[in-house]
Design a protein around this motif. Structure first.
Motif, short mmCIF file in Angstrom:
data_model
loop_
_atom_site.label_atom_id
_atom_site.label_comp_id
_atom_site.label_asym_id
_atom_site.label_seq_id
_atom_site.Cartn_x
_atom_site.Cartn_y
_atom_site.Cartn_z
N HIS A 123 46.01 38.15 34.75
CA HIS A 123 46.34 37.07 35.68
C HIS A 123 47.67 37.32 36.38
CE1 HIS A 123 48.35 35.80 31.96
NE2 HIS A 123 49.21 35.16 32.73
N ASP A 124 48.57 38.10 35.75
CA ASP A 124 49.85 38.45 36.36
C ASP A 124 49.73 39.69 37.25
OD1 ASP A 124 51.17 36.37 35.09
OD2 ASP A 124 51.70 37.61 33.37
N LEU A 125 48.71 40.49 37.02
CA LEU A 125 48.55 41.74 37.75
C LEU A 125 48.42 41.51 39.25
CD1 LEU A 125 48.22 44.81 37.69
CD2 LEU A 125 45.78 44.44 37.41
N GLU A 128 51.10 42.88 41.88
CA GLU A 128 50.62 43.85 42.88
C GLU A 128 50.86 43.33 44.29
OE1 GLU A 128 46.67 46.55 43.80
OE2 GLU A 128 46.50 44.83 42.48
N MET A 129 50.64 42.05 44.50
CA MET A 129 50.87 41.44 45.81
C MET A 129 52.36 41.55 46.18
SD MET A 129 49.31 37.82 47.20
CE MET A 129 49.97 36.94 45.83
N GLN A 130 53.25 41.30 45.22
CA GLN A 130 54.68 41.42 45.49
C GLN A 130 55.07 42.85 45.83
OE1 GLN A 130 56.13 39.70 41.79
NE2 GLN A 130 56.95 37.96 42.92
N LEU A 185 52.60 51.04 41.98
CA LEU A 185 51.26 50.48 42.21
C LEU A 185 50.19 51.33 41.54
CD1 LEU A 185 51.61 49.42 45.95
CD2 LEU A 185 51.14 47.89 44.03
N ASP A 186 50.37 52.63 41.56
CA ASP A 186 49.40 53.53 40.92
C ASP A 186 49.39 53.38 39.40
OD1 ASP A 186 48.51 54.55 43.30
OD2 ASP A 186 49.69 56.40 43.17
N GLN A 187 50.53 52.99 38.81
CA GLN A 187 50.63 52.89 37.35
C GLN A 187 50.09 51.57 36.80
OE1 GLN A 187 54.57 53.67 35.94
NE2 GLN A 187 54.65 55.70 36.83
N LEU A 188 49.92 50.58 37.65
CA LEU A 188 49.45 49.28 37.16
C LEU A 188 48.01 49.37 36.68
CD1 LEU A 188 50.82 46.81 39.83
CD2 LEU A 188 51.71 47.24 37.56
N GLN A 189 47.77 48.76 35.55
CA GLN A 189 46.41 48.62 35.07
C GLN A 189 46.34 47.35 34.24
OE1 GLN A 189 46.30 51.36 31.07
NE2 GLN A 189 45.18 52.05 32.80
N VAL A 231 56.76 44.30 49.31
CA VAL A 231 57.93 45.17 49.37
C VAL A 231 57.61 46.43 50.17
CG1 VAL A 231 59.48 46.63 48.00
CG2 VAL A 231 58.94 44.32 47.22
N TYR A 232 56.43 46.98 49.95
CA TYR A 232 56.00 48.18 50.68
C TYR A 232 55.94 47.89 52.18
CZ TYR A 232 53.49 52.53 51.49
OH TYR A 232 53.13 53.79 51.92
#
Length: 91
Positions: free
Chosen positions: A20-22, A26-28, A76-80, A32-33
């Protein structure tokens, strides 16, 4: 055989984050990007109208912004997401 004096650096591993936090995180990072993308465009336009050292400074800003964008992309690539197991406990 000689011993290695300096240990190998730790390998990067995915950052565990609750599902639920992902989406929020990710949106934040995507926001930033986007801000960094806009900053790149501004620095590029400024550099176009400059010469000498002021142009070099603007181009240096673009270089630093590019590094920051790369870092955000790598995050972003490391998020899972953390997937619950059959017992209902997070892995």
């Amino acid at each position: 055989m000689t011993k290695k004096l300096v240990p190998d650096p730790p390998t990067s591993s995915p950052v565990p984050i609750a599902a639920h936090d992902l989406n929020h995180f990710e949106m934040q990072l995507n926001q930033v990007y986007d801000v960094l993308r806009c900053a790149t465009a501004i620095a590029y336009e400024c550099a176009d109208n400059l010469q000498g050292q002021p142009r070099d400074l603007a181009m240096g800003s673009m270089h630093l912004i590019g590094h920051a964008r790369k870092m955000v992309h790598e995050l972003l690539d490391q998020l899972q997401p953390v997937v619950p197991d059959t017992d209902g406990l997070a892995n």
